[in-house]
Design an enzyme around this catalytic site. Structure first.
Site, PDB file in Angstrom:
ATOM      1  N   TYR A  14      24.730  27.679 -23.535  1.00 13.00           N
ATOM      2  CA  TYR A  14      24.114  26.379 -23.255  1.00 13.00           C
ATOM      3  C   TYR A  14      25.108  25.336 -22.750  1.00 13.00           C
ATOM      4  CZ  TYR A  14      20.508  28.465 -26.234  1.00 13.00           C
ATOM      5  OH  TYR A  14      19.566  29.312 -26.772  1.00 13.00           O
ATOM      6  N   HIS A  19      20.544  19.657 -21.000  1.00 15.34           N
ATOM      7  CA  HIS A  19      20.230  19.263 -22.373  1.00 15.34           C
ATOM      8  C   HIS A  19      21.498  18.986 -23.182  1.00 15.34           C
ATOM      9  CE1 HIS A  19      16.869  18.583 -24.878  1.00 15.34           C
ATOM     10  NE2 HIS A  19      16.788  19.729 -25.514  1.00 15.34           N
ATOM     11  N   PHE A  64      21.604  23.522 -33.584  1.00 15.94           N
ATOM     12  CA  PHE A  64      20.655  23.544 -32.481  1.00 15.94           C
ATOM     13  C   PHE A  64      19.890  22.223 -32.469  1.00 15.94           C
ATOM     14  CE2 PHE A  64      21.693  28.004 -32.612  1.00 15.94           C
ATOM     15  CZ  PHE A  64      21.785  28.326 -31.265  1.00 15.94           C
ATOM     16  N   ASN A  66      16.882  20.937 -32.298  1.00 16.81           N
ATOM     17  CA  ASN A  66      15.719  20.524 -33.090  1.00 16.81           C
ATOM     18  C   ASN A  66      16.042  20.159 -34.533  1.00 16.81           C
ATOM     19  OD1 ASN A  66      14.525  21.253 -30.715  1.00 16.81           O
ATOM     20  ND2 ASN A  66      13.085  22.711 -31.604  1.00 16.81           N
ATOM     21  N   ASN A 112      13.138  16.389 -29.096  1.00 15.02           N
ATOM     22  CA  ASN A 112      13.138  16.970 -30.442  1.00 15.02           C
ATOM     23  C   ASN A 112      14.390  16.636 -31.248  1.00 15.02           C
ATOM     24  OD1 ASN A 112      10.581  18.169 -30.303  1.00 15.02           O
ATOM     25  ND2 ASN A 112      11.404  19.946 -29.208  1.00 15.02           N
TER      26      ASN A 112
END
Length: 238
Positions: A14, A19, A64, A66, A112
């Site tokens: 990632y 993001h 992560f 969320n 989120n």
């Protein structure tokens, strides 16, 4: 102490994602200033340092996206901090790329990571939103945010991170509008103008009367013309 949190997802998979622009921004601050090496605590990567004479803790949650609030909330409880001691940097779909906004409080806007932080830390913290643009349709959003920045994006990412890192002490001093102006200038945009002050109302004076200069001839003191001018300009008899 001020907590500056960058949001993102952990792992090489990632690393270059849109993001993860929050992680990238915090990394830029870390590189520019004399912060300690990254360490693991609060289910996050953390680094201590000083900005503007105040102690600052940089945080990159490793839970992560969320579950980011679990990590940040743990750090805030440990240091007995309030939401006013927290700045969160994250990606914003509803801002065009190369735009930034900073405000206190507000909603999560469907993000989120912010939803999780709101739940664990309260809502009255400062939010630095970095625009990544919207793909245009809802069905493409996930691929967009979890997609990597393109090479052409370096043209605005580098000056953005440089401006943020160079002026990070403004976050400590609460100079939010000044920081936004620095970033806007670095990105070739317009600076934010201060809100105009409301004009003071002058009681019982005509706008025509206020516009007159002192070199105009004096009004006649008596007669029909004098009476008419008195009514027009609101002049009263002594």
């Amino acid at each position: 102490m001020l907590l500056i949190v960058g949001l993102g997802n952990p792992g090489a998979k990632y690393q270059g994602n849109r993001h993860n622009i929050g992680f990238m921004a915090v990394d830029a601050i870390h590189r520019r200033h004399s912060f300690s090496p990254w360490a693991k605590k609060f289910r996050a990567e953390i680094s201590e340092g000083e900005l503007g004479g105040q102690k600052v803790l940089l945080i990159k949650p490793q839970t992560f996206m969320n579950l980011s609030g679990e990590s940040v909330g743990e750090a805030m409880r440990f240091y007995k901090l309030e939401p006013s001691d927290l700045v969160v940097i994250y990606d914003e779909l509803d801002l065009p790329a190369a735009k930034a906004r900073l405000k206190t409080g507000g909603g999560h806007g469907g993000h989120n990571g912010i939803k999780s932080i709101d739940a664990h830390c309260g809502r009255e913290y400062r939010r630095l939103r970095l625009g990544i643009g919207h793909p245009g349709v809802k069905e493409l959003v996930q691929n967009h945010v979890l997609g990597d920045f393109a090479k052409v994006d370096r043209d605005w990412l580098e000056p953005l991170f440089d401006a943020l890192a160079d002026n990070a002490d403004m976050l400590v001093r609460g100079e939010d509008s000044q920081l936004m102006n620095k970033i806007a200038l670095a990105l070739g945009g317009k600076t934010e103008e201060p809100a105009p002050k409301p004009e003071k109302k002058t009681v019982a004076k005509s706008h025509i009367h206020q516009a007159r200069n002192h070199n105009q001839p004096r009004m006649p003191e008596s007669g029909p013309m004098a009476e008419m001018l008195k009514r027009m300009f609101g002049k009263k008899d002594d």
